[in-house]
Write an enzyme that holds these catalytic residues in place. Structure first.
Site, mmCIF file in Angstrom:
data_model
loop_
_atom_site.group_PDB
_atom_site.id
_atom_site.type_symbol
_atom_site.label_atom_id
_atom_site.label_comp_id
_atom_site.label_asym_id
_atom_site.label_seq_id
_atom_site.Cartn_x
_atom_site.Cartn_y
_atom_site.Cartn_z
ATOM 1 N N LYS A 57 -31.891 -5.944 -30.853
ATOM 2 C CA LYS A 57 -31.643 -5.979 -29.397
ATOM 3 C C LYS A 57 -32.518 -4.955 -28.675
ATOM 4 C CE LYS A 57 -29.836 -8.866 -30.620
ATOM 5 N NZ LYS A 57 -29.449 -9.435 -31.912
ATOM 6 N N GLY A 121 -20.611 1.896 -54.679
ATOM 7 C CA GLY A 121 -19.245 1.745 -55.192
ATOM 8 C C GLY A 121 -19.174 0.673 -56.261
ATOM 9 N N GLY A 190 -33.124 -20.371 -37.179
ATOM 10 C CA GLY A 190 -31.757 -19.916 -36.939
ATOM 11 C C GLY A 190 -31.779 -18.780 -35.928
ATOM 12 N N ILE A 192 -31.727 -15.508 -36.253
ATOM 13 C CA ILE A 192 -32.643 -14.382 -36.521
ATOM 14 C C ILE A 192 -34.095 -14.798 -36.303
ATOM 15 C CG2 ILE A 192 -33.455 -12.814 -38.345
ATOM 16 C CD1 ILE A 192 -30.538 -12.724 -39.372
ATOM 17 N N VAL A 245 -41.390 -25.492 -45.618
ATOM 18 C CA VAL A 245 -42.442 -24.665 -46.211
ATOM 19 C C VAL A 245 -42.333 -24.784 -47.730
ATOM 20 C CG1 VAL A 245 -43.279 -22.314 -46.522
ATOM 21 C CG2 VAL A 245 -42.548 -23.097 -44.258
ATOM 22 N N VAL A 277 -34.465 -17.332 -43.435
ATOM 23 C CA VAL A 277 -33.795 -18.561 -43.893
ATOM 24 C C VAL A 277 -32.316 -18.327 -44.184
ATOM 25 C CG1 VAL A 277 -35.906 -19.603 -44.801
ATOM 26 C CG2 VAL A 277 -34.523 -18.131 -46.283
ATOM 27 N N ASP A 319 -19.403 -10.057 -43.787
ATOM 28 C CA ASP A 319 -20.386 -11.031 -44.271
ATOM 29 C C ASP A 319 -20.175 -11.419 -45.727
ATOM 30 O OD1 ASP A 319 -21.606 -10.807 -41.815
ATOM 31 O OD2 ASP A 319 -23.592 -10.291 -42.601
ATOM 32 N N HIS A 451 -18.380 -12.599 -5.628
ATOM 33 C CA HIS A 451 -19.596 -13.251 -5.136
ATOM 34 C C HIS A 451 -20.568 -12.185 -4.632
ATOM 35 C CE1 HIS A 451 -22.217 -16.113 -3.194
ATOM 36 N NE2 HIS A 451 -22.201 -15.363 -2.119
HETATM 37 P P1 FAD Z 1 -23.250 -4.981 -43.464
HETATM 38 O O1 FAD Z 1 -23.533 -4.592 -42.084
HETATM 39 O O2 FAD Z 1 -24.288 -5.744 -44.213
HETATM 40 O O3 FAD Z 1 -22.931 -3.629 -44.225
HETATM 41 C C1 FAD Z 1 -22.657 -3.580 -45.583
HETATM 42 C C2 FAD Z 1 -23.008 -2.208 -46.094
HETATM 43 O O4 FAD Z 1 -22.497 -2.101 -47.414
HETATM 44 C C3 FAD Z 1 -24.500 -1.933 -46.217
HETATM 45 O O5 FAD Z 1 -24.836 -0.768 -45.506
HETATM 46 C C4 FAD Z 1 -24.756 -1.735 -47.713
HETATM 47 O O6 FAD Z 1 -25.676 -0.686 -47.977
HETATM 48 C C5 FAD Z 1 -23.391 -1.339 -48.195
HETATM 49 N N1 FAD Z 1 -23.137 -1.679 -49.598
HETATM 50 C C6 FAD Z 1 -23.321 -2.871 -50.213
HETATM 51 N N2 FAD Z 1 -22.892 -2.808 -51.489
HETATM 52 C C7 FAD Z 1 -22.433 -1.546 -51.657
HETATM 53 C C8 FAD Z 1 -21.851 -0.876 -52.751
HETATM 54 N N3 FAD Z 1 -21.622 -1.470 -53.917
HETATM 55 N N4 FAD Z 1 -21.513 0.445 -52.580
HETATM 56 C C9 FAD Z 1 -21.719 1.074 -51.396
HETATM 57 N N5 FAD Z 1 -22.247 0.487 -50.329
HETATM 58 C C10 FAD Z 1 -22.593 -0.823 -50.456
HETATM 59 N N6 FAD Z 1 -24.532 -9.964 -35.729
HETATM 60 C C11 FAD Z 1 -23.998 -9.963 -34.486
HETATM 61 O O7 FAD Z 1 -22.785 -10.110 -34.345
HETATM 62 N N7 FAD Z 1 -24.792 -9.800 -33.380
HETATM 63 C C12 FAD Z 1 -26.137 -9.654 -33.480
HETATM 64 O O8 FAD Z 1 -26.816 -9.508 -32.470
HETATM 65 C C13 FAD Z 1 -26.716 -9.653 -34.768
HETATM 66 N N8 FAD Z 1 -28.054 -9.508 -34.907
HETATM 67 C C14 FAD Z 1 -28.585 -9.448 -36.157
HETATM 68 C C15 FAD Z 1 -29.963 -9.287 -36.277
HETATM 69 C C16 FAD Z 1 -30.540 -9.206 -37.525
HETATM 70 C C17 FAD Z 1 -32.025 -9.011 -37.645
HETATM 71 C C18 FAD Z 1 -29.718 -9.283 -38.692
HETATM 72 C C19 FAD Z 1 -30.317 -9.162 -40.055
HETATM 73 C C20 FAD Z 1 -28.349 -9.456 -38.585
HETATM 74 C C21 FAD Z 1 -27.766 -9.550 -37.315
HETATM 75 N N9 FAD Z 1 -26.395 -9.747 -37.148
HETATM 76 C C22 FAD Z 1 -25.862 -9.804 -35.892
HETATM 77 C C23 FAD Z 1 -25.481 -9.899 -38.298
HETATM 78 C C24 FAD Z 1 -24.747 -8.585 -38.559
HETATM 79 O O9 FAD Z 1 -25.684 -7.584 -38.835
HETATM 80 C C25 FAD Z 1 -23.790 -8.755 -39.732
HETATM 81 O O10 FAD Z 1 -22.915 -9.833 -39.480
HETATM 82 C C26 FAD Z 1 -22.960 -7.507 -39.929
HETATM 83 O O11 FAD Z 1 -23.789 -6.398 -40.177
HETATM 84 C C27 FAD Z 1 -21.981 -7.688 -41.087
HETATM 85 O O12 FAD Z 1 -21.242 -6.524 -41.248
HETATM 86 P P2 FAD Z 1 -20.652 -6.101 -42.669
HETATM 87 O O13 FAD Z 1 -19.915 -4.831 -42.431
HETATM 88 O O14 FAD Z 1 -19.933 -7.232 -43.278
HETATM 89 O O15 FAD Z 1 -21.915 -5.831 -43.618
HETATM 90 P P1 AMP Z 2 -29.795 -19.399 -40.400
HETATM 91 O O1 AMP Z 2 -29.082 -19.636 -41.712
HETATM 92 O O2 AMP Z 2 -29.014 -19.815 -39.194
HETATM 93 O O3 AMP Z 2 -30.358 -18.020 -40.285
HETATM 94 O O4 AMP Z 2 -31.053 -20.375 -40.396
HETATM 95 C C1 AMP Z 2 -32.016 -20.408 -41.409
HETATM 96 C C2 AMP Z 2 -32.769 -21.735 -41.306
HETATM 97 O O5 AMP Z 2 -33.877 -21.739 -42.221
HETATM 98 C C3 AMP Z 2 -31.919 -22.952 -41.667
HETATM 99 O O6 AMP Z 2 -31.788 -23.760 -40.520
HETATM 100 C C4 AMP Z 2 -32.720 -23.659 -42.772
HETATM 101 O O7 AMP Z 2 -32.739 -25.058 -42.602
HETATM 102 C C5 AMP Z 2 -34.128 -23.091 -42.605
HETATM 103 N N1 AMP Z 2 -34.935 -23.127 -43.850
HETATM 104 C C6 AMP Z 2 -34.545 -22.757 -45.104
HETATM 105 N N2 AMP Z 2 -35.561 -22.917 -46.010
HETATM 106 C C7 AMP Z 2 -36.627 -23.416 -45.323
HETATM 107 C C8 AMP Z 2 -37.986 -23.792 -45.673
HETATM 108 N N3 AMP Z 2 -38.476 -23.683 -46.929
HETATM 109 N N4 AMP Z 2 -38.815 -24.270 -44.687
HETATM 110 C C9 AMP Z 2 -38.351 -24.370 -43.415
HETATM 111 N N5 AMP Z 2 -37.100 -24.038 -43.037
HETATM 112 C C10 AMP Z 2 -36.230 -23.558 -43.946
#
Ligand code: FAD
Ligand code: AMP
Length: 472
Positions: A57, A121, A190, A192, A245, A277, A319, A451
């Site tokens: 962002k 962990g 997607g 990202i 791809v 992807v 996640d 407004h």
């Molecule tokens: P994470 O944020 O992935 O955190 C997990 C943490 O656990 C990590 O720091 C990792 O190091 C740690 N970990 C893993 N295994 C271990 C272990 N065994 N021991 C100790 N630590 C460990 N979501 C939104 O809602 N809005 C957005 O605008 C948005 N933009 C994004 C942009 C990008 C480029 C990306 C990549 C993601 C984006 N997301 C966005 C998704 C969002 O980042 C994730 O949904 C969110 O971070 C998930 O949170 P989480 O706590 O489940 O896991």
């Molecule tokens: P998202 O899961 O929303 O981040 O989107 C990832 C996107 O990547 C999905 O819509 C997939 O269909 C696309 N994708 C995955 N593999 C390939 C590939 N080899 N070439 C083109 N698109 C792909």
């Protein structure tokens, strides 16, 4: 051996929020986090703060300002000829924002007396967790009545495009370019791929996005997806739907991409290629198999509606479990699990998690799409309002997009709200709140909206459900 009420593994928005809420509820809490994202030092905040939501962002905002000056300054009477972008300074700003926020989490841990255990962990039998170094050596072992796993996700990899973080990068690499590539390929249209593609396009890159699916944004409402495709295409994103791809070849500074589509096999050359992807759950090093923690066939930890795993007293959120991979979903699950451990009865409606794509215009929605509802045979009444008819939109020079409210045809309950337009990420909050309270479109139509604001579009769309929009 230190003894805790709760040990949280992972300090992203799922884990750190869960840990703070546990501590607020009087539970003795530790959080294990191993992530080293910058400057060689471990930081809290997970993907979201370090290499996800926040840095993306920051770059989207910087690039938006740049493009806005170039395209729109003149009409506001501002002479901004010859504006230029200093990518290094933009990146420094982003890094500072990330540092401030991640240090803020460390401060919140201190204030709430959450112990940060630096390391990885690993689950052990009998509710023990080993804290290990990068080589897997055990630094300490703790025991907890309850364990919350919040280990998040990592970028998905595909064999034809191995990431080297030089020419072929994942989202983390794409947030760190030190100059604008002249030509940029993106695999995956997607959230990202679209956001990062937009950042570098606004700064001058010629961006081509390959997407295997023939349909654009299949989980969005069809009308929104159609508008987004038109607007993003008009901005210059070269969206190649239905292209897969199949191979890449890195020679010198360039990446040659081979892809197949309607016109057979073709190649294109880029300065950089982003692989976007999707993301996969992160359980490496967690010791899931050793303690018989059940994972599904895609690697997600299996949980019930209350985030309980198959093991007693072990929960998982964010996640690494089913549901949308979004930061706010992770945090709400973290809070709910903390409250459940403390004996409360929280509830989250995963059907009302808002989705946002931070392109410009922004795209946001909550609830069901028109195609989902018509597929289920549910009669609906729909109201839409285009920003071209919004006074505030016109004052801002933001005329693209619309708001669409879908209500039940019989009882008028709002079933879905879909926005493409300026500030959609903020506007959607009103819709989420309305739906959380079971509002009808009439409730929104009878709510006074200031407004001139963009939120009047919601009011007008709600009036439109009953065919009585005023300004269109
Ligand atoms: P994470 O944020 O992935 O955190 C997990 C943490 O656990 C990590 O720091 C990792 O190091 C740690 N970990 C893993 N295994 C271990 C272990 N065994 N021991 C100790 N630590 C460990 N979501 C939104 O809602 N809005 C957005 O605008 C948005 N933009 C994004 C942009 C990008 C480029 C990306 C990549 C993601 C984006 N997301 C966005 C998704 C969002 O980042 C994730 O949904 C969110 O971070 C998930 O949170 P989480 O706590 O489940 O896991
Ligand atoms: P998202 O899961 O929303 O981040 O989107 C990832 C996107 O990547 C999905 O819509 C997939 O269909 C696309 N994708 C995955 N593999 C390939 C590939 N080899 N070439 C083109 N698109 C792909």
């Amino acid at each position: 051996m230190d003894n805790y009420d709760v040990v949280v593994i992972g300090a992203g928005p799922g884990g750190y929020v869960a840990a703070i809420r546990c501590a607020q509820l009087g539970l003795k809490t530790a959080c294990v986090e191993r992530g080293v994202y910058a400057e060689g030092k471990p930081t809290l905040g997970g993907t979201c703060l370090n290499v996800g939501c926040i840095p993306s962002k920051a770059l989207l905002d910087s690039s938006h300002h740049f493009e806005h000056l170039q395209l729109h300054a003149k009409e506001h009477g501002i002479d901004a000829d010859g504006v230029s972008m200093n990518v290094g300074r933009m990146q420094k700003r982003k890094d500072k924002i990330v540092k401030t926020l991640t240090m803020g989490i460390a401060g919140l841990f201190k204030k709430n007396a959450v112990t940060w255990l630096e390391g990885s962990g690993k689950l052990q039998p009998n509710h023990k967790v080993d804290v290990c170094d990068r080589d897997g050596n055990t630094l300490s072992t703790v025991v907890a009545k309850n364990i919350i796993i919040a280990t998040g996700s990592i970028p998905a990899a595909i064999p034809p495009a191995p990431v080297d973080q030089e020419n072929i990068v994942d989202s983390t690499g794409a947030l760190a370019f030190d100059s604008v590539p002249e030509t940029l390929g993106v695999i995956g249209a997607g959230v990202i791929g679209l956001e990062l593609g937009s950042v570098w396009r606004r700064l001058g890159a010629k961006v081509t996005i390959f997407e295997a699916l023939p349909e654009f944004l299949p989980s969005a409402d069809k009308a929104v997806a159609k508008e987004a495709k038109k607007l993003l295409g008009r901005q210059g994103l070269d969206l190649r739907l239905g292209t897969m791809v199949t191979a890449t070849d890195t020679a010198g500074d360039k990446v040659k991409v081979t892809y197949t589509g309607d016109d057979g096999e073709q190649t294109l050359e880029f300065d950089k290629l982003i692989v976007a992807v999707g993301r996969v759950p992160s359980t490496a090093g967690l010791g899931a198999a050793e303690v018989d923690l059940a994972l599904d066939d895609r690697g997600f930890i299996i949980v019930d509606d209350e985030c309980r795993s198959n093991l007693d007293g072990i929960y998982a959120v964010g996640d690494v479990v089913r549901g949308p991979m979004l930061a706010h979903k992770a945090s709400e699950e973290g809070i709910a699990v903390a409250e459940r451990i403390a004996g409360q009865s929280p509830h989250i409606d995963l059907g009302l998690v808002p989705w946002v794509i931070y392109t410009w215009p922004e795209i946001a929605w909550v609830g069901k799409t028109e195609q989902e509802l018509s597929g289920a045979g549910r009669p609906t009444a729909i109201g839409t309002f285009p920003f071209i008819a919004s006074g505030r939109g016109r004052a801002m020079g933001e005329l693209d997009g619309f708001i669409k409210i879908i209500a039940d045809a019989k009882d008028d309950t709002v079933l879905g709200v879909h926005i493409i337009g300026p500030g959609a990420s903020e506007l959607i909050a009103e819709a989420v709140l309305a739906m959380e309270f079971g509002a009808s479109a009439e409730d929104i139509a009878r709510t006074v909206h200031a407004h001139p604001t963009l939120s009047e579009g919601l009011h007008e769309a709600a009036l439109g459900v009953d065919s009585r929009t005023i300004h269109i």
